[in-house]
Design a protein around this motif. Structure first.
Motif, PDB file in Angstrom:
ATOM      1  N   ALA A 184       0.826  -1.208   0.000  1.00 46.81           N
ATOM      2  CA  ALA A 184       0.000   0.000   0.000  1.00 46.81           C
ATOM      3  C   ALA A 184       0.859   1.256   0.000  1.00 46.81           C
ATOM      4  CB  ALA A 184      -0.923  -0.008   1.220  1.00 46.81           C
ATOM      5  N   LYS A 185       1.930   1.259   0.793  1.00 45.97           N
ATOM      6  CA  LYS A 185       2.816   2.422   0.830  1.00 45.97           C
ATOM      7  C   LYS A 185       3.431   2.684  -0.545  1.00 45.97           C
ATOM      8  CE  LYS A 185       2.956   3.852   5.177  1.00 45.97           C
ATOM      9  NZ  LYS A 185       2.609   5.238   5.567  1.00 45.97           N
ATOM     10  N   VAL A 188       0.746   4.080  -2.992  1.00 49.27           N
ATOM     11  CA  VAL A 188       0.452   5.490  -2.714  1.00 49.27           C
ATOM     12  C   VAL A 188       1.545   6.388  -3.280  1.00 49.27           C
ATOM     13  CG1 VAL A 188       0.261   7.203  -0.861  1.00 49.27           C
ATOM     14  CG2 VAL A 188      -0.995   5.040  -0.706  1.00 49.27           C
ATOM     15  N   ARG A 189       2.803   5.920  -3.190  1.00 51.48           N
ATOM     16  CA  ARG A 189       3.917   6.703  -3.734  1.00 51.48           C
ATOM     17  C   ARG A 189       3.878   6.766  -5.261  1.00 51.48           C
ATOM     18  NH1 ARG A 189       8.488   7.126  -0.348  1.00 51.48           N
ATOM     19  NH2 ARG A 189       9.472   8.187  -2.121  1.00 51.48           N
ATOM     20  N   GLU A 191       1.146   7.225  -7.046  1.00 50.40           N
ATOM     21  CA  GLU A 191      -0.004   7.999  -7.506  1.00 50.40           C
ATOM     22  C   GLU A 191       0.426   9.178  -8.383  1.00 50.40           C
ATOM     23  OE1 GLU A 191      -3.262   7.175  -3.973  1.00 50.40           O
ATOM     24  OE2 GLU A 191      -1.916   8.905  -3.792  1.00 50.40           O
ATOM     25  N   THR A 209      -5.661  -0.836  -0.210  1.00 55.18           N
ATOM     26  CA  THR A 209      -4.796   0.314   0.032  1.00 55.18           C
ATOM     27  C   THR A 209      -5.515   1.383   0.845  1.00 55.18           C
ATOM     28  OG1 THR A 209      -3.571  -0.094  -2.024  1.00 55.18           O
ATOM     29  CG2 THR A 209      -3.435   2.126  -1.083  1.00 55.18           C
ATOM     30  N   GLU A 210      -6.772   1.634   0.511  1.00 54.93           N
ATOM     31  CA  GLU A 210      -7.540   2.648   1.226  1.00 54.93           C
ATOM     32  C   GLU A 210      -7.747   2.289   2.692  1.00 54.93           C
ATOM     33  OE1 GLU A 210      -8.415   5.692   0.287  1.00 54.93           O
ATOM     34  OE2 GLU A 210      -7.242   5.243  -1.495  1.00 54.93           O
ATOM     35  N   ARG A 213      -4.370   3.387   4.244  1.00 53.16           N
ATOM     36  CA  ARG A 213      -3.759   4.636   3.792  1.00 53.16           C
ATOM     37  C   ARG A 213      -3.616   5.652   4.922  1.00 53.16           C
ATOM     38  NH1 ARG A 213      -3.641   7.989  -0.894  1.00 53.16           N
ATOM     39  NH2 ARG A 213      -4.744   6.439  -2.145  1.00 53.16           N
ATOM     40  N   HIS A 214      -4.631   5.775   5.776  1.00 50.54           N
ATOM     41  CA  HIS A 214      -4.652   6.833   6.774  1.00 50.54           C
ATOM     42  C   HIS A 214      -4.186   6.362   8.159  1.00 50.54           C
ATOM     43  CE1 HIS A 214      -6.577   9.377   3.845  1.00 50.54           C
ATOM     44  NE2 HIS A 214      -7.528   8.472   3.659  1.00 50.54           N
TER      45      HIS A 214
END
Length: 270
Positions: A184-185, A188-189, A191, A209-210, A213-214
């Motif tokens: 997931a990290k 996100v990178r 994107e 991932t969502e 994500r937070h």
């Protein structure tokens, strides 16, 4: 939820971050809650059995004490709580790793205190529609509280309970959580990612991932660094990824030669 005492009149929570608030929401209908968090003190809430901000002394005097602080802050929380704990109190943590916290609790807490390692296998995102049917891992460390805690979690909260040991827990979650958060990290990178022409499998990957994500940065660091089995899984993952990269960049495979064409008899005689 029960300690080695016959009844539980109150539960104390150390820490009121995202997960502390999630726990409070589901425990408050059943128990009075006292919360100690100097950085994020909760407001008084009279719904259910009630929730009130408190100090470490009052939290330590509760029948059950939940350590809802980041994994790296557990030793500090134990030191603060230790003078205020009573015989028969149940102390449990909710961290993503279990070997280190279980060892710290066993060594530093009084011998007449019950200890239970727990790891709810969900978070605020995956539990946004409720927790019934989700999983929680229990790692008994000391005392006889775990069967009654497991019964409460199953029958009252509707959770699926997985009984395990701290080492077995960390071995499995090194892959289950370690790879999920790592991938997931990376995504996100990378994107921005496509959102229009996607496949069902890609959509599922984005959903996973969502869900993480937070998460607070210390959650990712605990999963990858505080779990002693995580590095081996991570190294294996990157080694296989490197093998795949080499495979795809191999000149022979990247530019395959076509087999020589076979001429028809007519072409051969021409």
């Amino acid at each position: 939820m029960h300690s080695s005492r016959k009844t539980v009149s109150s539960i104390g929570i150390m820490g009121f971050g995202a997960f502390g608030r999630l726990m409070a929401r589901h425990l408050q209908p059943h128990f009075p809650l006292l919360v100690c968090d100097s950085e994020q003190p909760p407001a008084v809430d009279g719904s259910g059995k009630g929730l009130a901000p408190s100090d470490v002394k009052a939290v330590g005097a509760c029948d059950v004490v939940i350590l809802a602080v980041p994994v790296d802050r557990i030793p500090t929380a134990i030191v603060a709580l230790r003078p205020h704990l009573r015989a028969g109190t149940l102390v449990l943590d909710v961290g993503s790793v279990k070997i280190g916290p279980a060892r710290a609790m066993q060594v530093e807490l009084p011998e007449d205190v019950d200890i239970l390692g727990t790891h709810p296998l969900f978070g605020p995102q995956s539990a946004r529609h409720g927790i019934r049917g989700l999983k929680i891992a229990l790692c008994p460390v000391r005392g006889r509280s775990s069967p009654r805690v497991a019964a409460f979690l199953r029958k009252v909260l509707g959770l699926k309970v997985v009984m395990t040991t701290p080492d077995a827990h960390d071995r499995e979650t090194a892959m289950v959580q370690g790879l999920t958060h790592l991938i997931a990290k990376i995504l996100v990178r990378m994107e921005p990612l496509p959102h229009r022409m996607t496949t069902a499998s890609f959509d599922l990957l984005m959903q996973a991932t969502e869900m993480v994500r937070h998460d607070a940065p210390n959650v990712f660091m605990a999963i990858e660094r505080a779990n002693p089995h995580a590095r081996a899984v991570r190294d294996r993952f990157f080694a296989i990824a490197e093998e795949m990269r080499q495979l795809l960049e191999d000149d022979h495979l990247a530019q395959p030669t076509l087999p020589p064409s076979r001429k028809s008899p007519a072409e051969a005689s021409a």
